[in-house]
Design a protein around this motif. Structure first.
Motif, short mmCIF file in Angstrom:
data_model
loop_
_atom_site.label_atom_id
_atom_site.label_comp_id
_atom_site.label_asym_id
_atom_site.label_seq_id
_atom_site.Cartn_x
_atom_site.Cartn_y
_atom_site.Cartn_z
N ARG A 1 24.03 -3.88 -11.96
CA ARG A 1 23.26 -3.83 -12.02
C ARG A 1 21.76 -4.07 -13.36
NH1 ARG A 1 19.14 -7.71 -13.35
NH2 ARG A 1 18.61 -8.77 -11.29
N HIS A 2 21.20 -2.47 -12.55
CA HIS A 2 20.34 -1.72 -13.50
C HIS A 2 20.49 -1.89 -14.87
CE1 HIS A 2 17.30 -3.43 -10.57
NE2 HIS A 2 18.59 -3.24 -9.14
N ASP A 3 21.36 -1.34 -14.75
CA ASP A 3 21.47 0.13 -15.80
C ASP A 3 22.36 -1.54 -16.94
OD1 ASP A 3 20.53 2.08 -15.11
OD2 ASP A 3 22.54 3.14 -14.85
N ALA A 4 23.65 -2.07 -16.66
CA ALA A 4 23.82 -3.11 -17.53
C ALA A 4 23.11 -4.35 -17.70
CB ALA A 4 25.10 -2.63 -17.32
N PHE A 5 23.29 -4.65 -17.15
CA PHE A 5 22.97 -6.48 -16.42
C PHE A 5 21.47 -6.11 -16.95
CE2 PHE A 5 22.11 -10.34 -14.88
CZ PHE A 5 23.30 -11.35 -15.38
N ASP A 6 20.48 -5.61 -16.77
CA ASP A 6 18.58 -5.78 -17.09
C ASP A 6 18.79 -5.62 -18.58
OD1 ASP A 6 17.92 -6.18 -14.33
OD2 ASP A 6 17.37 -4.16 -14.53
N VAL B 1 24.27 -5.31 -26.75
CA VAL B 1 24.88 -6.26 -25.96
C VAL B 1 26.47 -5.98 -25.34
CG1 VAL B 1 25.84 -8.75 -25.05
CG2 VAL B 1 22.87 -8.29 -25.57
N GLY B 2 26.94 -5.49 -27.05
CA GLY B 2 28.78 -4.87 -25.95
C GLY B 2 28.66 -4.42 -25.37
N ILE B 3 27.76 -2.92 -25.89
CA ILE B 3 27.93 -1.57 -24.86
C ILE B 3 27.56 -1.95 -23.31
CG2 ILE B 3 26.65 -0.05 -24.76
CD1 ILE B 3 26.53 0.66 -27.70
N ASP B 4 27.12 -2.96 -23.28
CA ASP B 4 26.44 -3.26 -22.33
C ASP B 4 26.58 -3.78 -21.40
OD1 ASP B 4 23.54 -1.67 -21.88
OD2 ASP B 4 23.05 -3.15 -23.51
N ARG B 5 27.62 -5.01 -21.91
CA ARG B 5 28.84 -5.69 -21.09
C ARG B 5 30.43 -5.00 -20.65
NH1 ARG B 5 28.28 -11.15 -24.43
NH2 ARG B 5 26.55 -12.18 -23.39
N GLY B 6 30.18 -3.85 -21.98
CA GLY B 6 31.36 -3.09 -21.22
C GLY B 6 31.94 -2.47 -19.89
N GLN B 7 30.35 -1.89 -20.58
CA GLN B 7 29.57 -0.81 -19.05
C GLN B 7 29.71 -2.15 -18.19
OE1 GLN B 7 29.40 2.57 -19.07
NE2 GLN B 7 30.57 2.54 -21.19
N PHE B 8 29.44 -3.08 -18.22
CA PHE B 8 29.30 -3.57 -16.34
C PHE B 8 30.35 -3.54 -16.14
CE2 PHE B 8 29.39 -7.90 -14.37
CZ PHE B 8 27.89 -7.82 -13.56
N THR B 9 31.12 -4.21 -17.01
CA THR B 9 33.00 -5.07 -16.47
C THR B 9 33.13 -3.21 -16.16
OG1 THR B 9 33.34 -5.70 -18.16
CG2 THR B 9 35.00 -5.56 -17.54
N PHE B 10 32.79 -2.53 -16.93
CA PHE B 10 33.41 -1.32 -16.09
C PHE B 10 33.40 -0.57 -14.47
CE2 PHE B 10 32.87 3.72 -15.46
CZ PHE B 10 34.21 4.18 -15.47
N SER B 11 32.23 -0.87 -14.70
CA SER B 11 31.26 -0.61 -13.63
C SER B 11 31.77 -1.85 -12.16
CB SER B 11 29.93 -0.30 -13.39
OG SER B 11 29.57 0.06 -14.09
#
Length: 314
Positions: free
Chosen positions: A85-90, A238-248
Motif C-alpha cells: 500500500r504505502h511503499d509501492a502503491f503510493d 512506476v515499473g519498479i513500484d508495480r513489480g514490488q507491489f505484485t511481489f508483496s
C-alpha cells in the motif's frame, strides 16, 4: 486515480484493522489455552504423583507453536500489506501520467486557441505546481527555482523548498534502483519545462509556425520528444513500484498459504494429544478409589476382629 486511491486506502485500513484484531485474538486465546494446560498439568502431577503428563505436555508444545506460527502469519501479512500500500502503491499514485498529459494538452491548446492563452498558461502552471511545487513561482521564475532547489536536494536529499507529487515519491524511496529512476524523471521533467518557455517565447516573436512545429513534432530535440523521454523515465519508476507491489501481494499470500495449515492443524493435534494423555487417568482414578475402599474395608474388618478377640479373652 484519486478516487481509486481513496477506495484502496479504505480497504487497506479495514484489512489492517482486521489483521490487528485477529492477532490480538490469537495471542489472547493462546495465552488462555497455555494457562489451562499448565493448570491441568499441575493438577495431574498433584493427584497422581507424577511429574509430567506426556500427552498434556505435547499438547502444550503444539499450542505454543500454533500461537507462534499464527502470530508470524498475521504479522507477515500486515507487513506485506503495508509495503504494497504505502511503499509501492503510493508511488504509483504520485507518478500518475494523468497530470502530465493534462499539462501537455494545455500547452498545445495555448497555441491553438490564442484568445484563451492566459487560461491555458495558468492551467499549465497549476499542473506544474502539482508535480513539482515551488511556492510563489511563476512561469518566468519556475525554471530557475526548479534548478536551484533540485541542485540543493541532490546535494543532500534534505532540501524542503519544493513539494508536489515528485516530492511525495522522493520521500517514499524504498526499493533498489528507485531513487536513481526517480531522480532521472525529475531531470527529464526539467528539460520539458524549459521547452515550454521556448514554446511561449516563439509566438511573442511572431514565430507561430515554429512554435507549433516545436511543440507538436516528435523529431529529436522537440518538446514532444522530450515529453516522451520524461514519460519513459516515469514508466521506469512506476515499473519498479508495480513489480514490488505484485511481489508483496504474492509474498503475503504465500505466507498465509504456508503457515495457515500448520497454525490451524496444531490446535487440533493439541486437543487429540491432551485427550490421549487424559484418557488413562479416569481408570487409574477408579482403581485408586477401589484400592482405598478395599483398604478401608480391611481396616474395619481388622478392628472388628481385634475387638472380638479382646472380648473373648476377657
Amino acid at each position: 486515480m484519486s478516487s481509486s486511491d481513496a477506495a484502496f486506502e479504505a480497504e487497506y485500513s479495514s484489512a489492517r484493522s482486521t489483521l490487528s484484531a485477529q492477532l490480538a485474538a490469537v495471542l489472547a486465546l493462546g495465552v488462555l489455552l497455555l494457562a489451562v494446560l499448565g493448570v491441568l498439568q499441575g493438577y495431574l502431577a498433584r493427584s497422581f504423583r507424577r511429574i509430567l503428563n506426556p500427552g498434556v505436555l505435547a499438547a502444550t508444545v503444539c499450542t505454543l507453536i500454533a500461537v507462534i506460527l499464527g502470530s508470524q502469519m498475521l504479522s507477515a501479512s500486515a507487513d506485506h500489506l503495508r509495503v504494497a500500500r504505502h511503499d509501492a502503491f503510493d508511488s504509483v499514485v504520485a507518478l500518475s501520467r494523468a497530470i502530465a498529459y493534462d499539462a501537455n494538452a494545455d500547452e498545445s491548446r495555448y497555441l491553438l486557441d490564442p484568445r484563451r492563452r492566459d487560461r491555458y498558461e495558468e492551467s499549465f502552471l497549476a499542473k506544474s505546481q502539482q508535480l513539482y511545487g515551488l511556492k510563489g513561482a511563476t512561469l518566468s521564475t519556475y525554471d530557475d527555482e526548479l534548478a536551484a532547489t533540485w541542485q540543493a536536494y541532490r546535494a543532500g536529499h534534505r532540501d524542503l523548498r519544493f513539494t508536489g507529487e515528485f516530492r511525495r515519491e522522493l520521500d517514499n524511496i524504498t526499493f533498489p534502483g528507485e531513487r536513481t529512476a526517480a531522480e532521472r524523471t525529475v531531470d527529464t521533467y526539467a528539460v520539458y519545462q524549459r521547452d515550454d518557455r521556448r514554446i511561449r517565447e516563439l509566438p511573442a516573436a511572431d514565430k507561430e509556425r515554429e512554435a507549433v512545429a516545436f511543440c507538436m513534432d516528435w523529431a529529436p530535440g522537440t518538446s514532444n520528444a522530450h515529453f516522451g523521454a520524461w514519460m519513459a523515465t516515469l514508466d521506469q519508476v512506476v515499473g519498479i513500484d508495480r513489480g514490488q507491489f505484485t511481489f508483496s501481494v504474492e509474498a503475503g499470500r504465500s505466507a498465509v498459504n504456508g503457515l495457515l495449515p500448520w497454525a490451524g492443524g496444531l490446535p487440533c493435534a493439541a486437543m487429540v494429544l491432551a485427550a490421549s494423555g487424559l484418557r488413562p487417568r479416569p481408570a487409574e482414578f477408579r482403581q485408586r478409589s477401589a484400592s482405598r475402599a478395599s483398604s478401608r474395608s480391611r481396616e474395619r474388618w481388622t478392628r472388628r476382629r481385634v475387638v472380638s478377640l479382646m472380648a473373648w479373652a476377657s
